[in-house]
Write an enzyme that holds these catalytic residues in place. Structure first.
Site, PDB file in Angstrom:
ATOM      1  N   LYS A  80       1.064  -1.254   0.099  1.00 20.99           N
ATOM      2  CA  LYS A  80      -0.012  -0.002   0.015  1.00 20.99           C
ATOM      3  C   LYS A  80       0.858   1.109  -0.070  1.00 20.99           C
ATOM      4  O   LYS A  80       0.654   2.130  -0.916  1.00 20.99           O
ATOM      5  CB  LYS A  80      -1.007  -0.047   1.142  1.00 20.99           C
ATOM      6  CG  LYS A  80      -1.940  -0.900   1.070  1.00 20.99           C
ATOM      7  CD  LYS A  80      -2.867  -1.137   2.486  1.00 20.99           C
ATOM      8  CE  LYS A  80      -3.700  -2.146   2.363  1.00 20.99           C
ATOM      9  NZ  LYS A  80      -4.143  -2.722   3.764  1.00 20.99           N
TER      10      LYS A  80
ATOM     11  N   GLN B  81      -5.043  -1.254   9.815  1.00 15.85           N
ATOM     12  CA  GLN B  81      -4.946  -2.696   9.192  1.00 15.85           C
ATOM     13  C   GLN B  81      -5.504  -3.873   9.820  1.00 15.85           C
ATOM     14  O   GLN B  81      -5.594  -3.725  11.200  1.00 15.85           O
ATOM     15  CB  GLN B  81      -3.488  -3.010   8.765  1.00 15.85           C
ATOM     16  CG  GLN B  81      -3.365  -4.468   8.200  1.00 15.85           C
ATOM     17  CD  GLN B  81      -3.753  -4.529   6.693  1.00 15.85           C
ATOM     18  OE1 GLN B  81      -3.756  -3.448   6.058  1.00 15.85           O
ATOM     19  NE2 GLN B  81      -3.973  -5.844   6.166  1.00 15.85           N
TER      20      GLN B  81
ATOM     21  N   ASP C  36     -11.586   2.745   4.098  1.00 17.15           N
ATOM     22  CA  ASP C  36     -11.814   1.209   3.828  1.00 17.15           C
ATOM     23  C   ASP C  36     -13.424   1.359   3.789  1.00 17.15           C
ATOM     24  O   ASP C  36     -14.152   0.153   3.589  1.00 17.15           O
ATOM     25  CB  ASP C  36     -11.516   0.772   5.333  1.00 17.15           C
ATOM     26  CG  ASP C  36     -10.305  -0.096   5.124  1.00 17.15           C
ATOM     27  OD1 ASP C  36     -10.012  -0.758   3.915  1.00 17.15           O
ATOM     28  OD2 ASP C  36      -9.581  -0.241   5.986  1.00 17.15           O
TER      29      ASP C  36
HETATM   30  N1  GUN Z   1      -6.750  -6.553   5.925  1.00 21.00           N
HETATM   31  C1  GUN Z   1      -7.077  -7.407   4.927  1.00 21.00           C
HETATM   32  N2  GUN Z   1      -7.617  -6.612   3.769  1.00 21.00           N
HETATM   33  C2  GUN Z   1      -7.879  -5.549   4.618  1.00 21.00           C
HETATM   34  C3  GUN Z   1      -8.447  -4.243   4.150  1.00 21.00           C
HETATM   35  O1  GUN Z   1      -8.998  -4.099   2.742  1.00 21.00           O
HETATM   36  N3  GUN Z   1      -8.563  -3.162   5.072  1.00 21.00           N
HETATM   37  C4  GUN Z   1      -8.105  -3.542   6.197  1.00 21.00           C
HETATM   38  N4  GUN Z   1      -8.199  -2.269   7.032  1.00 21.00           N
HETATM   39  N5  GUN Z   1      -7.547  -4.269   6.595  1.00 21.00           N
HETATM   40  C5  GUN Z   1      -7.477  -5.427   5.705  1.00 21.00           C
END
Ligand code: GUN
Length: 296
Positions: A54, A98, A121
């Site tokens: 990311k 996350q 998100d």
């Molecule tokens: N963990 C795995 N995929 C995601 C996601 O799309 N967003 C977040 N915040 N955590 C994750």
């Protein structure tokens, strides 16, 4: 006829290029640089890989990336204090915590402490409510990516029968809301659904988001249907680690009209949509027009 393979990797590269072009214009014309803060608590190896990817893609698109890596035993109070600082920071337009969080932290409480306008998100209850009532929301990245690919492949989705297998808050439920918003007739199926195969065979659009390797087989697919495979499952086969989806690719591709592969289908779209959401959040916070085709 062989199914059309929907190339998520190429699609994601195109989304990232469109985001980067818009970000460059924002910077040139307004002096604004969108910023994304990612918070990682603990040392889960898969999460560390996600966060690294990311951060790199955020910078590649010309945005600012702020990474906050906290120890696994970080207290809830300290995490909430960090989120409060990020909420108040004008250089931060998007905040992502996350998941999964270590067990001693209340994920719902933490997610709902994020400013909904920065919740890239789309997990905050305000955004869930806005999406459910057809109002402008921050939309969860994976379902948004699936919708973009479906719109690109079909044009209008109106009147199509869509079956979403899986009822998670992150994918299944928002996916169903988005398909409903595009005038599909939507069924949400799950582990307790009776005669799942028959339900799936009614689908013009079949979205598999159950987290069970290769559970959806070709006999469950309507001839000509579009199959979107959200699953990413690591399995051992003949002594080798492999990535497979929730769909049994070979048998489903023999029946479907179009299908997303794993890897290279939905997966790359998730981070691309996170970047798109960060740009959208930045534009909204400044009262500027939103990027076209990157939001719903
Ligand atoms: N963990 C795995 N995929 C995601 C996601 O799309 N967003 C977040 N915040 N955590 C994750």
């Amino acid at each position: 006829m062989a199914a059309v393979v929907i190339d998520g990797k190429a699609f994601a590269a195109d989304v990232r290029a469109r985001v980067a072009a818009h970000v460059a214009r924002l910077h040139e014309e307004q002096g604004i640089k969108p910023g994304l803060a990612v918070v990682l608590v603990g040392e889960d190896p898969a999460s560390q890989v996600y966060v690294r990817n990311k951060g790199a893609q955020t910078v590649d698109c010309g945005m600012a990336s702020f990474e906050h890596k906290l120890a696994a035993d970080t207290s809830e109070a300290d995490l909430l204090a960090l989120i409060a600082r990020l909420n108040a920071d004008p250089a931060v337009h998007g905040i992502l915590v996350q998941l999964p969080l270590p067990r001693h932290l209340n994920s719902d409480l933490v997610i709902n402490s994020i400013d909904p306008a920065k919740d890239v998100d789309g997990f905050h209850i305000s955004n869930v409510g806005l999406l459910g009532t057809g109002q402008k929301a921050m939309v969860p990245c994976t379902p948004l990516g699936c919708l973009m690919m479906l719109r690109d492949h079909h044009g209008s989705l109106a009147g199509m029968n869509a079956v979403v297998v899986g009822r998670s808050n992150i994918v299944g439920k928002p996916m169903a809301q988005l398909l409903l918003g595009d005038s599909c007739t939507v069924t949400i199926a799950h582990s307790r659904t009776r005669d799942l195969a028959a339900v799936c065979r009614g689908a013009d659009i079949l979205v598999a988001a159950v987290g069970r390797p290769e559970m959806i087989t070709g006999d469950m697919v309507k001839p000509g249907a579009t199959v979107i495979d959200v699953g990413i499952n690591r399995i051992e086969r003949e002594g080798r680690a492999r990535l497979v989806g929730d769909v049994h690719y070979a048998s489903a591709a023999a029946v479907a009209g179009a299908i997303t592969p794993v890897p290279g289908g939905v997966g790359p779209m998730t981070i691309a949509c996170l970047l798109a959401n960060t740009l959208t959040a930045c534009c909204r916070s400044h009262g500027l027009p939103e990027p076209e085709g990157l939001t719903v």
